[in-house]
Scaffold this motif. Structure first.
Motif, PDB file in Angstrom:
ATOM      1  N   ALA A 153      59.988  12.356  11.986  1.00 12.40           N
ATOM      2  CA  ALA A 153      61.064  12.706  10.735  1.00 12.40           C
ATOM      3  C   ALA A 153      61.548  14.163  10.843  1.00 12.40           C
ATOM      4  O   ALA A 153      62.678  14.585  10.428  1.00 12.40           O
ATOM      5  N   ARG A 154      60.615  14.897  11.854  1.00 11.77           N
ATOM      6  CA  ARG A 154      61.048  16.471  12.191  1.00 11.77           C
ATOM      7  C   ARG A 154      61.991  16.445  13.488  1.00 11.77           C
ATOM      8  O   ARG A 154      62.039  17.487  14.026  1.00 11.77           O
ATOM      9  N   ASN A 155      62.365  15.211  14.011  1.00  7.29           N
ATOM     10  CA  ASN A 155      63.044  15.156  15.162  1.00  7.29           C
ATOM     11  C   ASN A 155      62.165  15.700  16.487  1.00  7.29           C
ATOM     12  O   ASN A 155      62.851  16.157  17.515  1.00  7.29           O
ATOM     13  N   VAL A 156      60.964  15.471  16.267  1.00  3.86           N
ATOM     14  CA  VAL A 156      59.997  15.715  17.653  1.00  3.86           C
ATOM     15  C   VAL A 156      59.888  14.569  18.416  1.00  3.86           C
ATOM     16  O   VAL A 156      59.688  13.443  17.574  1.00  3.86           O
ATOM     17  N   SER A 157      60.320  14.465  19.649  1.00  2.00           N
ATOM     18  CA  SER A 157      60.196  13.327  20.391  1.00  2.00           C
ATOM     19  C   SER A 157      58.766  12.907  20.721  1.00  2.00           C
ATOM     20  O   SER A 157      57.822  13.677  21.169  1.00  2.00           O
ATOM     21  N   ALA A 182      58.206   3.920  13.254  1.00  2.00           N
ATOM     22  CA  ALA A 182      59.375   3.490  14.041  1.00  2.00           C
ATOM     23  C   ALA A 182      60.648   3.685  13.567  1.00  2.00           C
ATOM     24  O   ALA A 182      61.480   4.144  14.293  1.00  2.00           O
ATOM     25  N   HIS A 183      60.662   3.741  12.237  1.00  2.36           N
ATOM     26  CA  HIS A 183      62.067   3.858  11.708  1.00  2.36           C
ATOM     27  C   HIS A 183      62.505   5.415  11.760  1.00  2.36           C
ATOM     28  O   HIS A 183      63.802   5.723  11.952  1.00  2.36           O
ATOM     29  N   ASN A 184      61.442   6.222  11.893  1.00  2.00           N
ATOM     30  CA  ASN A 184      61.779   7.788  11.909  1.00  2.00           C
ATOM     31  C   ASN A 184      62.111   8.084  13.376  1.00  2.00           C
ATOM     32  O   ASN A 184      62.742   9.142  13.528  1.00  2.00           O
ATOM     33  N   GLY A 185      61.837   7.222  14.297  1.00  2.00           N
ATOM     34  CA  GLY A 185      62.312   7.350  15.531  1.00  2.00           C
ATOM     35  C   GLY A 185      61.075   7.509  16.788  1.00  2.00           C
ATOM     36  O   GLY A 185      61.269   7.572  17.934  1.00  2.00           O
ATOM     37  N   ALA A 186      59.969   7.445  16.375  1.00  3.51           N
ATOM     38  CA  ALA A 186      58.897   7.207  17.095  1.00  3.51           C
ATOM     39  C   ALA A 186      58.967   6.253  18.022  1.00  3.51           C
ATOM     40  O   ALA A 186      59.155   4.970  17.573  1.00  3.51           O
ATOM     41  N   ALA A 187      58.600   6.022  19.470  1.00  8.78           N
ATOM     42  CA  ALA A 187      58.482   5.012  20.241  1.00  8.78           C
ATOM     43  C   ALA A 187      57.068   4.458  20.254  1.00  8.78           C
ATOM     44  O   ALA A 187      56.295   5.348  20.930  1.00  8.78           O
ATOM     45  N   ILE A 244      50.592  20.502  14.897  1.00 13.32           N
ATOM     46  CA  ILE A 244      51.570  20.235  16.218  1.00 13.32           C
ATOM     47  C   ILE A 244      53.070  20.780  16.206  1.00 13.32           C
ATOM     48  O   ILE A 244      53.621  21.186  16.992  1.00 13.32           O
ATOM     49  N   ALA A 245      53.368  20.444  14.822  1.00 20.42           N
ATOM     50  CA  ALA A 245      54.836  20.913  14.818  1.00 20.42           C
ATOM     51  C   ALA A 245      54.906  22.439  15.099  1.00 20.42           C
ATOM     52  O   ALA A 245      55.754  23.189  15.553  1.00 20.42           O
ATOM     53  N   ARG A 246      53.908  23.058  14.514  1.00 22.75           N
ATOM     54  CA  ARG A 246      53.954  24.596  14.448  1.00 22.75           C
ATOM     55  C   ARG A 246      53.773  24.977  16.058  1.00 22.75           C
ATOM     56  O   ARG A 246      54.474  26.220  16.198  1.00 22.75           O
TER      57      ARG A 246
END
Length: 255
Positions: free
Chosen positions: A43-47, A112-117, A250-252
């Motif tokens: 959701a924070r655009n982290v791959s 999945a919806h937020n973009g995680a593979a 992790i985001a930080r």
């Protein structure tokens, strides 16, 4: 038509694979802490790439306790259930219950919806270590590993790896068995998980969530496993809080 179906599946799957050979974060284990962390990071655009050795994500949430598929959550965790649209019912002494199928499927959907593979049927068998830091994992098909077939794996790189493999703490175990390293724990070494103590286990699950070696984090039951803390059984609030905490740390770290 049959060939078109096969072509569509293989093209989509291999495009996803190729895109995630290199990620910001690799999460090993799609239990509650891993799924929630993946949903938060994506959701924070982290791959974010999530590997699960079983056919379906969810870990121990599906079965509840002894296949009674209701799970227990503490009052301090209900804000996460609200955030992900999971219904729950009050019980006693600040405890709530949620339907295991609803809770698990909601976490899978949002990750999945937020973009995680999410890759299922794939297990981690080694880690990438360079410049005294974990920088990825080595993975293979779970059936290949279970059948002890001599098939070489593929490598996946990332800036950070999260061990969310539950009780076995598989990523940390491989790192410590193959390399002479000290962990960022009180004694510097991995310990064995202790017997059931729900209150202590829930506390430790969150407390020990964090970086245990450069580039390698632990969450959920893996945090209890590496720190020698207790297991907590079919109460899942600590694991959700752990995944949420791991995502923030992790985001930080990624900046």
């Amino acid at each position: 038509m049959e060939l078109l179906i096969s072509s569509a599946i293989t093209e989509a799957w291999f495009n996803k694979l190729h895109k995630h050979l290199d990620s910001d974060v690799i999460i090993v284990g799609a239990g509650p802490s891993g799924l929630l962390c993946a949903a938060e990071l994506a959701a924070r655009n982290v791959s974010t790439t999530l590997f699960e050795s079983k056919l379906a994500p969810g870990g121990g949430m599906w079965g509840g306790a002894m296949l009674f598929n209701s799970i227990v959550i503490q009052a301090e965790t209900t804000y996460l259930l609200d955030k992900y649209g999971i219904s729950y019912q009050p019980q006693c002494n600040g405890l709530f219950t949620a339907d295991a199928a609803e809770a698990t499927s909601a976490l899978i959907y949002h990750a999945a919806h937020n973009g995680a593979a999410i890759f299922t049927g794939i297990c981690m068998e080694d880690v990438l270590v360079k410049n005294d830091s974990v920088c990825g994992v080595v993975a293979n098909w779970n059936p290949v590993k279970r059948l002890d077939m001599h098939v070489d794996p593929l490598s996946f790189s990332s800036r950070i790896v999260l061990d969310a493999t539950g009780h076995p703490s598989e990523v940390v175990k491989v790192l410590t068995l193959k390399n002479d390293v000290r962990l960022r724990l009180p004694d510097g070494v991995m310990k064995s998980e202790c017997s059931m103590n729900a209150e202590a286990g829930e506390k430790a699950c969150v407390e020990y969530t964090g970086e245990v070696f450069p580039g390698l984090y632990v969450s959920g039951m893996a945090a209890c496993g590496v720190s020698g803390s207790n297991r907590m059984g079919p109460i899942f609030g600590g694991m959700l809080l752990s995944g949420y905490k791991a995502a923030g740390l992790i985001a930080r770290a990624l900046g």
